[in-house]
Write an enzyme that holds these catalytic residues in place. Structure first.
Site, short mmCIF file in Angstrom:
data_model
loop_
_atom_site.label_atom_id
_atom_site.label_comp_id
_atom_site.label_asym_id
_atom_site.label_seq_id
_atom_site.Cartn_x
_atom_site.Cartn_y
_atom_site.Cartn_z
N TRP A 72 0.82 -1.22 0.00
CA TRP A 72 0.00 0.00 0.00
C TRP A 72 0.86 1.27 0.00
O TRP A 72 1.85 1.35 0.74
CB TRP A 72 -0.91 0.01 1.24
CG TRP A 72 -1.72 1.28 1.35
CD1 TRP A 72 -2.58 1.77 0.42
CD2 TRP A 72 -1.73 2.19 2.45
NE1 TRP A 72 -3.14 2.94 0.88
CE2 TRP A 72 -2.63 3.22 2.13
CE3 TRP A 72 -1.08 2.24 3.68
CZ2 TRP A 72 -2.89 4.29 2.99
CZ3 TRP A 72 -1.34 3.30 4.54
CH2 TRP A 72 -2.25 4.31 4.19
N TYR A 110 -5.23 -0.75 -4.09
CA TYR A 110 -3.91 -0.13 -3.98
C TYR A 110 -3.44 0.33 -5.36
O TYR A 110 -3.23 -0.51 -6.25
CB TYR A 110 -2.88 -1.09 -3.36
CG TYR A 110 -3.17 -1.48 -1.91
CD1 TYR A 110 -4.18 -0.86 -1.17
CD2 TYR A 110 -2.43 -2.47 -1.28
CE1 TYR A 110 -4.44 -1.22 0.15
CE2 TYR A 110 -2.69 -2.83 0.05
CZ TYR A 110 -3.70 -2.20 0.74
OH TYR A 110 -3.96 -2.57 2.05
N LYS A 141 10.30 10.11 12.39
CA LYS A 141 10.67 10.95 11.25
C LYS A 141 9.83 12.21 11.14
O LYS A 141 10.21 13.15 10.45
CB LYS A 141 10.63 10.14 9.94
CG LYS A 141 9.24 9.77 9.47
CD LYS A 141 9.29 8.67 8.42
CE LYS A 141 9.90 9.12 7.12
NZ LYS A 141 9.96 8.01 6.14
N GLN A 151 14.99 0.67 4.93
CA GLN A 151 13.91 0.72 5.94
C GLN A 151 13.48 -0.70 6.31
O GLN A 151 13.32 -1.04 7.49
CB GLN A 151 12.69 1.46 5.39
CG GLN A 151 12.89 2.95 5.19
CD GLN A 151 11.66 3.60 4.56
OE1 GLN A 151 10.72 2.92 4.14
NE2 GLN A 151 11.68 4.91 4.48
N1 LIG Z 1 -6.39 -3.49 5.59
C1 LIG Z 1 -6.21 -2.20 5.58
O1 LIG Z 1 -7.17 -1.41 5.64
C2 LIG Z 1 -4.81 -1.67 5.48
C3 LIG Z 1 -4.57 -0.30 5.64
C4 LIG Z 1 -3.26 0.15 5.55
C5 LIG Z 1 -2.21 -0.75 5.31
N2 LIG Z 1 -2.50 -2.08 5.13
C6 LIG Z 1 -1.43 -3.05 4.84
O2 LIG Z 1 -0.40 -2.95 5.80
C7 LIG Z 1 0.84 -2.67 5.15
C8 LIG Z 1 1.72 -1.86 6.06
O3 LIG Z 1 1.06 -0.63 6.39
P1 LIG Z 1 1.89 0.72 6.34
O4 LIG Z 1 2.62 0.80 5.04
O5 LIG Z 1 0.98 1.83 6.74
O6 LIG Z 1 2.97 0.41 7.50
P2 LIG Z 1 3.83 1.37 8.41
O7 LIG Z 1 4.99 0.57 8.86
O8 LIG Z 1 3.00 2.00 9.46
O9 LIG Z 1 4.32 2.55 7.43
C9 LIG Z 1 5.21 2.25 6.38
C10 LIG Z 1 5.84 3.53 5.85
O10 LIG Z 1 6.59 4.19 6.87
C11 LIG Z 1 7.85 4.61 6.36
N3 LIG Z 1 8.87 3.75 6.98
C12 LIG Z 1 8.84 2.40 7.17
N4 LIG Z 1 9.92 1.96 7.80
C13 LIG Z 1 10.68 3.05 8.06
C14 LIG Z 1 11.93 3.23 8.70
N5 LIG Z 1 12.59 2.21 9.23
N6 LIG Z 1 12.41 4.49 8.79
C15 LIG Z 1 11.75 5.56 8.27
N7 LIG Z 1 10.56 5.44 7.64
C16 LIG Z 1 10.02 4.19 7.53
C17 LIG Z 1 7.77 4.41 4.85
O11 LIG Z 1 7.16 5.54 4.25
P3 LIG Z 1 7.96 6.75 3.56
O12 LIG Z 1 9.38 6.34 3.35
O13 LIG Z 1 7.23 7.00 2.30
O14 LIG Z 1 7.81 7.89 4.51
C18 LIG Z 1 6.82 3.23 4.74
O15 LIG Z 1 6.21 3.10 3.48
C19 LIG Z 1 0.43 -1.99 3.83
O16 LIG Z 1 1.41 -2.07 2.84
C20 LIG Z 1 -0.79 -2.79 3.47
O17 LIG Z 1 -0.42 -4.03 2.89
C21 LIG Z 1 -3.77 -2.53 5.22
#
Ligand SMILES: NC(=O)c1ccc[n+]([C@@H]2O[C@H](COP(=O)([O-])OP(=O)(O)OC[C@H]3O[C@@H](n4cnc5c(N)ncnc54)[C@H](OP(=O)(O)O)[C@@H]3O)[C@@H](O)[C@H]2O)c1
Length: 323
Positions: A21, A54, A221, A296
């Site tokens: 996503w 997505y 961040k 990351q």
């Molecule tokens: N069922 C649902 O309604 C629903 C909703 C949302 C998500 N999901 C699923 O859950 C997955 C994970 O959710 P999420 O992407 O929101 O997870 P998250 O871990 O909360 O956020 C991930 C984002 O945070 C940043 N990030 C991640 N690790 C980092 C690090 N070590 N240091 C700095 N920035 C970091 C990156 O964005 P940037 O680098 O762009 O800042 C990354 O894309 C999605 O891909 C999707 O498959 C499901």
């Protein structure tokens, strides 16, 4: 990697999984997407999460493409899709929701985009107030019997509606939902810890949880503003900035700053600590990670080691910092 059963099912998911996503089919280029999936696979991740909505299907296309390119063995990985929001900008009435028709059409479209013969996990992405639960349960059951879906579940359904789905399944002799996909992180825990508590015991449901870092907030961040290359800076996600920071933005930031300061004291990255906290909950079958870069993802994978190392005293300090 550590593997956990998906609720009371026999399916073993990696405790950390990887989702597409807000990255694949959008801000993350195809080559980077390939590197991310390759790194995830090399570190034992076996579950890749996706949804029809997505990037309007483009995330599934990219994921299907790189999985095929990497020649991952079909019996070695688990891939999901979700139905509800549709895969076009302004869906017509039959192109969204949980009617028998859209569940059928969306499943077949996802199979094509992901280039697979079956979906391991298929979620109803939100409850649909305009479709009887029994119709959706029956539609999922057909897909399971056809071998196009192995396990179906819900995402962000109220516990009461999940219960209704189980009752409809029992009454009709249909396949019942196996898992829920809720948001779960240090800033958002109520549903997983309280509202769903009886579902684990009564139905053996598993959870694959999302946004362990609250869209990156818990990495720290955003502590001093919104970096230009971050998710919350993206124009497409202006709504998410409101959502993540919320009406009580300053309070959330105060808690996040306290959390990141504590992580520094403990000598771990805030990202790994926040994800390790999710892993502590035994009802979490898999924590779905998101990442826009391989670095990351590698940092986030350290959560396994952090979870193994931290004791009750450290976790009490985390709870106090978030209080
Ligand atoms: N069922 C649902 O309604 C629903 C909703 C949302 C998500 N999901 C699923 O859950 C997955 C994970 O959710 P999420 O992407 O929101 O997870 P998250 O871990 O909360 O956020 C991930 C984002 O945070 C940043 N990030 C991640 N690790 C980092 C690090 N070590 N240091 C700095 N920035 C970091 C990156 O964005 P940037 O680098 O762009 O800042 C990354 O894309 C999605 O891909 C999707 O498959 C499901």
């Amino acid at each position: 990697m550590q593997y956990r059963r998906l609720g009371s099912s026999g399916l073993q998911l990696s405790a950390l999984s990887f989702g597409a996503w807000a990255t694949f089919g959008g801000r993350v280029a195809r080559g980077d997407a390939r590197n991310l999936v390759a790194a995830a696979w090399d570190h034992g991740i076996n579950f890749f999460d996706n949804a029809e909505t997505y990037a309007n299907g483009a995330a599934e296309q990219v994921m299907g493409d790189v999985i095929a390119d990497l020649r991952l063995p079909r019996d070695g990985f688990v891939v999901s899709s979700k139905v509800f929001f549709g895969a076009v900008d302004k869906p017509r009435p039959t192109q969204k929701g949980l009617s028998r028709k859209h569940v059928h059409d969306a499943c077949h479209a996802a199979l094509k985009r992901l280039r697979v013969d079956y979906l391991d996990l298929y979620y109803c992405h939100r409850p649909d107030p305009d479709t009887p639960v029994a119709e959706t349960v029956a539609a999922m059951d057909v897909l399971v019997r056809q071998g196009k879906v192995l396990y179906w579940g819900t995402s962000e359904w109220p516990a009461e509606r999940i219960r209704e789905a189980h009752e409809a399944a029992r009454a009709g002799g249909f396949q019942a939902p196996t898992m829920e996909q809720p948001q779960y992180n240090l800033l958002h825990r109520e549903r997983v810890e309280s509202e769903y508590a009886s579902l684990y015991a009564d139905f053996g449901m598993g959870t694959t949880t999302w946004s362990p870092l609250a869209s990156g907030l818990l990495t720290g961040k955003y502590n001093e503003g919104v970096p230009a290359d971050s998710r919350l800076a993206s124009e497409d996600y202006a709504w998410l900035q409101r959502d993540v920071l919320g009406d009580d933005a300053s309070r959330r930031l105060v808690r996040t700053r306290a959390f990141t300061a504590l992580a520094a004291t403990l000598g771990v990255s805030p990202a790994a600590l926040a994800i390790a906290w999710c892993l502590r909950n035994p009802h979490v079958s898999s924590v779905i990670l998101g990442a826009s870069r391989v670095a990351q993802l590698l940092q986030n994978l350290e959560a396994l080691e952090v979870a193994a190392r931290m004791g009750d005293a450290e976790w009490a300090r985390v709870e106090a910092a978030m209080a």
